[in-house]
Scaffold this motif. Structure first.
Motif, PDB file in Angstrom:
ATOM      1  N   LEU A  13       0.813  -1.215   0.000  1.00  0.00           N
ATOM      2  CA  LEU A  13       0.000   0.000   0.000  1.00  0.00           C
ATOM      3  C   LEU A  13       0.847   1.266   0.000  1.00  0.00           C
ATOM      4  CD1 LEU A  13      -2.851  -0.940   2.479  1.00  0.00           C
ATOM      5  CD2 LEU A  13      -2.849  -1.067  -0.013  1.00  0.00           C
ATOM      6  N   LEU A  14       2.123   1.136   0.299  1.00  0.00           N
ATOM      7  CA  LEU A  14       3.019   2.294   0.313  1.00  0.00           C
ATOM      8  C   LEU A  14       3.812   2.410  -0.980  1.00  0.00           C
ATOM      9  CD1 LEU A  14       4.281   1.910   3.971  1.00  0.00           C
ATOM     10  CD2 LEU A  14       2.534   3.480   3.117  1.00  0.00           C
ATOM     11  N   ALA A  15       3.525   1.539  -1.943  1.00  0.00           N
ATOM     12  CA  ALA A  15       4.226   1.556  -3.228  1.00  0.00           C
ATOM     13  C   ALA A  15       3.895   2.843  -3.998  1.00  0.00           C
ATOM     14  CB  ALA A  15       3.824   0.330  -4.051  1.00  0.00           C
ATOM     15  N   PRO A  16       4.783   3.234  -4.902  1.00  0.00           N
ATOM     16  CA  PRO A  16       4.532   4.458  -5.674  1.00  0.00           C
ATOM     17  C   PRO A  16       3.225   4.412  -6.469  1.00  0.00           C
ATOM     18  CG  PRO A  16       6.783   3.725  -5.976  1.00  0.00           C
ATOM     19  CD  PRO A  16       6.086   2.662  -5.187  1.00  0.00           C
ATOM     20  N   LYS A  17       2.878   3.276  -7.005  1.00  0.00           N
ATOM     21  CA  LYS A  17       1.601   3.141  -7.715  1.00  0.00           C
ATOM     22  C   LYS A  17       0.731   2.167  -6.946  1.00  0.00           C
ATOM     23  CE  LYS A  17       2.080   6.034 -10.879  1.00  0.00           C
ATOM     24  NZ  LYS A  17       1.415   7.286 -10.679  1.00  0.00           N
ATOM     25  N   TYR A  18      -0.525   2.479  -6.863  1.00  0.00           N
ATOM     26  CA  TYR A  18      -1.443   1.730  -6.024  1.00  0.00           C
ATOM     27  C   TYR A  18      -2.672   1.357  -6.841  1.00  0.00           C
ATOM     28  CZ  TYR A  18      -4.887   0.987  -2.354  1.00  0.00           C
ATOM     29  OH  TYR A  18      -5.862   0.471  -1.566  1.00  0.00           O
ATOM     30  N   LEU A  19      -2.834   0.079  -7.141  1.00  0.00           N
ATOM     31  CA  LEU A  19      -4.001  -0.417  -7.880  1.00  0.00           C
ATOM     32  C   LEU A  19      -4.263   0.375  -9.166  1.00  0.00           C
ATOM     33  CD1 LEU A  19      -6.564  -1.022  -4.987  1.00  0.00           C
ATOM     34  CD2 LEU A  19      -5.213  -2.734  -6.192  1.00  0.00           C
ATOM     35  N   ASP A  20      -3.196   0.742  -9.866  1.00  0.00           N
ATOM     36  CA  ASP A  20      -3.324   1.539 -11.097  1.00  0.00           C
ATOM     37  C   ASP A  20      -4.103   2.826 -10.867  1.00  0.00           C
ATOM     38  OD1 ASP A  20      -1.880  -0.311 -12.590  1.00  0.00           O
ATOM     39  OD2 ASP A  20      -3.671  -1.504 -12.973  1.00  0.00           O
ATOM     40  N   ALA A  21      -4.040   3.342  -9.679  1.00  0.00           N
ATOM     41  CA  ALA A  21      -4.749   4.577  -9.336  1.00  0.00           C
ATOM     42  C   ALA A  21      -3.765   5.502  -8.621  1.00  0.00           C
ATOM     43  CB  ALA A  21      -5.943   4.261  -8.435  1.00  0.00           C
ATOM     44  N   THR A  22      -4.253   6.607  -8.157  1.00  0.00           N
ATOM     45  CA  THR A  22      -3.427   7.562  -7.433  1.00  0.00           C
ATOM     46  C   THR A  22      -3.011   6.976  -6.093  1.00  0.00           C
ATOM     47  OG1 THR A  22      -4.613   9.367  -8.478  1.00  0.00           O
ATOM     48  CG2 THR A  22      -3.377   9.893  -6.497  1.00  0.00           C
ATOM     49  N   SER A  23      -1.721   6.959  -5.845  1.00  0.00           N
ATOM     50  CA  SER A  23      -1.233   6.475  -4.554  1.00  0.00           C
ATOM     51  C   SER A  23      -1.416   7.568  -3.507  1.00  0.00           C
ATOM     52  CB  SER A  23       0.246   6.104  -4.661  1.00  0.00           C
ATOM     53  OG  SER A  23       1.032   7.273  -4.787  1.00  0.00           O
ATOM     54  N   PRO A  24      -1.385   7.210  -2.216  1.00  0.00           N
ATOM     55  CA  PRO A  24      -1.442   8.240  -1.183  1.00  0.00           C
ATOM     56  C   PRO A  24      -0.328   9.284  -1.349  1.00  0.00           C
ATOM     57  CG  PRO A  24      -1.877   6.110  -0.209  1.00  0.00           C
ATOM     58  CD  PRO A  24      -1.452   5.857  -1.634  1.00  0.00           C
ATOM     59  N   ARG A  25       0.857   8.841  -1.778  1.00  0.00           N
ATOM     60  CA  ARG A  25       1.968   9.776  -1.979  1.00  0.00           C
ATOM     61  C   ARG A  25       1.658  10.748  -3.114  1.00  0.00           C
ATOM     62  NH1 ARG A  25       5.859  11.820  -4.557  1.00  0.00           N
ATOM     63  NH2 ARG A  25       7.897  12.185  -3.673  1.00  0.00           N
ATOM     64  N   ASP A  26       1.149  10.203  -4.245  1.00  0.00           N
ATOM     65  CA  ASP A  26       0.779  11.067  -5.376  1.00  0.00           C
ATOM     66  C   ASP A  26      -0.271  12.088  -4.945  1.00  0.00           C
ATOM     67  OD1 ASP A  26       2.460   9.604  -7.050  1.00  0.00           O
ATOM     68  OD2 ASP A  26       0.828   8.389  -7.875  1.00  0.00           O
TER      69      ASP A  26
END
Length: 159
Positions: free
Chosen positions: A128-141
């Motif tokens: 869940l902390l990866a740069p990309k999350y489920l091909d959607a906006t990550s929390p970081r993005d």
């Protein structure tokens, strides 16, 4: 405490209001921290759905709402209860957001809720902390897009 008296008198622990919210959702929304913590500690073993039900407004669980409001005490208690009962600590709402996304958008502009969820997910759900999350906006993005550099640094520190 009135909440305790109502529960002991047999009040429906799974009752929902017209928006599909539990009493825990309402306690968090109204910032009644003592009531919320009492409910989390006393209802989760007997009525774990109080932690997992998503409301009709966006399938937000009480954890999403606590994260959105930056309520660290409630978040910590819910994570503990969910881990203890085998509940999902990263449910998705109707926008595809988990509680960490909500913490990034928290209304108190406080990094503590983000940090708390980062530690939880780093230990139990590092993907869940990866740069990309489920091909959607990550929390970081999301943190970067809404201009929260402290949150970006916190998220980066846990990757």
């Amino acid at each position: 405490n009135l909440t305790q008296m109502l529960i002991e008198a047999g009040a429906d622990r799974d009752a929902l209001n017209r928006d599909g919210q539990t009493v825990l959702h309402v306690a968090i929304a109204e910032e009644h921290s003592n009531v919320a913590v009492f409910l989390i500690r006393h209802l989760t073993d007997e009525a774990p759905t109080v932690l997992t039900v998503g409301d009709q407004l966006g399938r937000n669980t009480a954890l999403h709402l606590a994260a959105l409001k930056g309520r660290e005490v409630e978040i910590a208690n819910m994570l503990d209860a969910l881990n203890r009962t085998g509940g999902e600590t990263a449910p998705l709402n109707s926008l595809g957001h988990n509680p960490l996304h909500c913490a990034v958008m928290n209304q108190r502009d406080d990094v503590a809720a983000v940090s708390l969820l980062c530690r939880e997910y780093a230990e139990h759900k590092p993907h869940l902390l990866a740069p990309k999350y489920l091909d959607a906006t990550s929390p970081r993005d999301l943190a970067e897009a809404i201009g929260r550099p402290d949150f970006v640094r916190e998220l980066d520190a846990h990757r």
